[in-house]
Scaffold this motif. Structure first.
Motif, PDB file in Angstrom:
ATOM      1  N   GLN A   1      18.950 -21.771  21.961  1.00  0.00           N
ATOM      2  CA  GLN A   1      19.893 -21.189  21.011  1.00  0.00           C
ATOM      3  C   GLN A   1      21.332 -21.498  21.405  1.00  0.00           C
ATOM      4  O   GLN A   1      22.177 -21.784  20.552  1.00  0.00           O
TER       5      GLN A   1
ATOM      6  N   ASP B   1      19.848 -15.387  13.905  1.00  0.00           N
ATOM      7  CA  ASP B   1      20.979 -14.681  13.298  1.00  0.00           C
ATOM      8  C   ASP B   1      21.098 -15.129  11.852  1.00  0.00           C
ATOM      9  O   ASP B   1      21.703 -16.160  11.557  1.00  0.00           O
TER      10      ASP B   1
ATOM     11  N   LEU C   1      24.730 -15.778  10.518  1.00  0.00           N
ATOM     12  CA  LEU C   1      25.330 -17.046  10.927  1.00  0.00           C
ATOM     13  C   LEU C   1      24.745 -18.206  10.134  1.00  0.00           C
ATOM     14  O   LEU C   1      25.472 -19.112   9.700  1.00  0.00           O
ATOM     15  N   SER C   2      23.433 -18.198   9.922  1.00  0.00           N
ATOM     16  CA  SER C   2      22.806 -19.271   9.147  1.00  0.00           C
ATOM     17  C   SER C   2      23.342 -19.300   7.724  1.00  0.00           C
ATOM     18  O   SER C   2      23.624 -20.372   7.171  1.00  0.00           O
TER      19      SER C   2
ATOM     20  N   ASN D   1      31.802 -15.470  14.866  1.00  0.00           N
ATOM     21  CA  ASN D   1      30.385 -15.116  14.904  1.00  0.00           C
ATOM     22  C   ASN D   1      29.663 -15.892  16.005  1.00  0.00           C
ATOM     23  O   ASN D   1      28.834 -15.342  16.734  1.00  0.00           O
TER      24      ASN D   1
ATOM     25  N   ARG E   1      27.869 -14.266  19.270  1.00  0.00           N
ATOM     26  CA  ARG E   1      26.466 -14.558  19.542  1.00  0.00           C
ATOM     27  C   ARG E   1      26.285 -15.220  20.900  1.00  0.00           C
ATOM     28  O   ARG E   1      25.340 -14.903  21.628  1.00  0.00           O
TER      29      ARG E   1
ATOM     30  N   SER F   1      26.592 -12.646  23.711  1.00  0.00           N
ATOM     31  CA  SER F   1      25.388 -11.820  23.784  1.00  0.00           C
ATOM     32  C   SER F   1      24.241 -12.572  24.448  1.00  0.00           C
ATOM     33  O   SER F   1      23.528 -12.019  25.296  1.00  0.00           O
TER      34      SER F   1
END
Length: 458
Positions: free
Chosen positions: A320, A349, A352-353, A397, A401, A404
């Motif tokens: 990812q 996510d 995001l996509s 974003n 991500r 995280s």
């Protein structure tokens, strides 16, 4: 006394009517001429006026907000499906790239007409041929229509002294053209003299954008109703059918492009992981052959069982992060081409996509308009502003991500380090074998995961 007044009043009215009749009776020829002129004008108007026919069609849009969702099984198989919003699809259907393809497919830039005693009417449905330009984007020097005659016996077309057959390129004052059979023509017409002219494709597309109506029947409906008014009903039907076909084809092409990019990414990752897995298998085999180690102890098996899940999560997180790195590079590139969007497979996510897909769709529309419109066009500036406005939000974003995922990776690595410290008391031979098996298991799990994703996309 009252009765005598009534009789006198009635006689007075009757006398006034007779006087009015005799007053205008001498002018009856003028009234007759006016009536004849009015009837003749109405007849000429009916002969010369062009009637308009209303054509309509409907198309179903799978809008997730209005209950048009696929089943879970189909949704899982359709890995490259993009969510659609009916308001956005309304603008897509009327977009210039789609209407330009419809114009070229139906040769609307080369209208064929036929003269009659009273007016010049479109021969879209009655002419035996259609006219296709070799390069419709180049405007001809001359703007005068070109007359031609069709010979049904020989299926030849005469343009002055020149003769050409069907599907044969011929030079005319308007450019290089060829004549294609008209699918609407059924029988030979008594008059085979026609003429065709040139209309700029941009002007034709602009006219279609103004005349085509696209709107849902109700606010909660996921069906779009397309309407068009045209003097030739066959042409109106062809335009709407071609537009729906082109829209469907464009949707399929977009999915193919997304699937191709995703498969390319997965293939590159599979190639790398396959090489690492082969190396680990050879290393395991060589170690067992050189040390004589056959199996690990119970403690080693327990370690592998505990750490296997963490290793799989680490592989997923690393993949990812790799995808996020490619997405960040794509978003930061100011001159990125819409056809080079990286795949988003593995990124858990959906927001995001959707943001990346929206940016990609907007850039596709911008690239399509840039081929036909100048840079200062308001539509181009609006799309460019939308693209520039979306980039910072997507980058924020991605950064969120990434932080995280990195935090999760650090936690998993710390847990694995504690497991590794627990087996330091194991014999050296078994400890090395456990480490080799661990690395081999990691690569094997990642390889199986990538294969499953590739099969889903395929």
């Amino acid at each position: 006394m009252q009765a005598e007044q009534v009789v006198i009043h009635q006689k007075a009215e009757s006398g006034a009517a007779v006087n009015t009749w005799y007053r205008y009776l001498p002018y009856w020829p003028l009234f007759a001429v006016c009536m004849i002129i009015a009837l003749a004008g109405a007849w000429l108007y009916l002969k010369m006026a062009t009637p308009l026919y209303s054509v309509s069609a409907s198309i179903l849009i799978k809008d997730e907000r209005k209950g048009a969702e696929e089943g879970k099984t189909i949704e899982e198989l359709n890995q490259v499906a993009s969510k659609k919003i009916i308001e956005n699809e309304t603008e897509v259907i009327r977009s210039q790239p789609l209407l330009n393809r419809v114009t070229n497919e139906l040769c609307l830039y080369a209208p064929v007409v036929q003269k009659s005693a009273f007016r010049t009417a479109s021969a879209y449905a009655t002419a035996p041929v259609r006219v296709q330009f070799q390069n419709p984007t180049v405007a001809p020097v001359s703007a005068e229509p070109v007359s031609f005659e069709y010979h049904p016996q020989t299926k030849k077309i005469s343009i002055g002294t020149k003769q050409a057959g069907l599907n044969q390129w011929v030079t005319t004052p308007l450019g290089v053209v060829r004549f294609l059979p008209n699918p609407h023509h059924q029988a030979a017409n008594t008059k085979n003299e026609y003429s065709f002219s040139y209309a700029a494709p941009k002007a034709v597309v602009a006219g279609l954008q103004q005349s085509i109506g696209v709107e849902p029947p109700t606010k909660q409906s996921s069906i779009l109703r397309l309407t068009l008014k045209d003097e030739v009903p066959e042409r109106g039907e062809d335009v709407l059918n071609a537009l729906i076909k082109t829209y469907t084809s464009a949707t399929v092409d977009e999915k193919k492009l997304l699937a191709f990019n995703t498969l390319s990414f997965l293939d590159s990752r599979l190639k790398t992981v396959e090489g690492d897995l082969n190396n680990m298998e050879r290393k395991n085999q060589q170690y067992r052959a050189s040390t004589g180690a056959v199996d690990v102890g119970e403690q080693g098996r327990l370690f592998l069982q505990n750490v296997s899940e963490n290793d799989q999560k680490l592989g997923d997180i690393n993949m990812q992060l790799s995808v996020l790195l490619q997405l960040e590079s794509y978003v930061r590139s100011k001159n990125s081409s819409a056809s080079l969007i990286p795949a988003t497979a593995g990124v858990a996510d959906p927001v995001l996509s959707q943001l990346v897909t929206k940016l990609y769709t907007t850039e596709i529309e911008y690239e399509g308009l840039r081929k036909t419109l100048p840079e200062g066009n308001p539509t181009m500036l609006s799309l460019r502003e939308q693209i520039n406005h979306m980039r910072p939000g997507i980058l924020d974003n991605i950064q969120t991500r990434r932080r995280s995922l990195e935090a999760s990776r650090n936690n998993l690595q710390a847990t694995n380090n504690s497991y590794a410290a627990a087996i330091r008391t194991m014999p050296e031979k078994e400890r090395q074998l456990v480490d080799i098996n661990r690395q081999q298991t990691i690569k094997s799990d990642i390889y199986a995961y990538l294969l499953q994703k590739r099969e889903d996309v395929a």
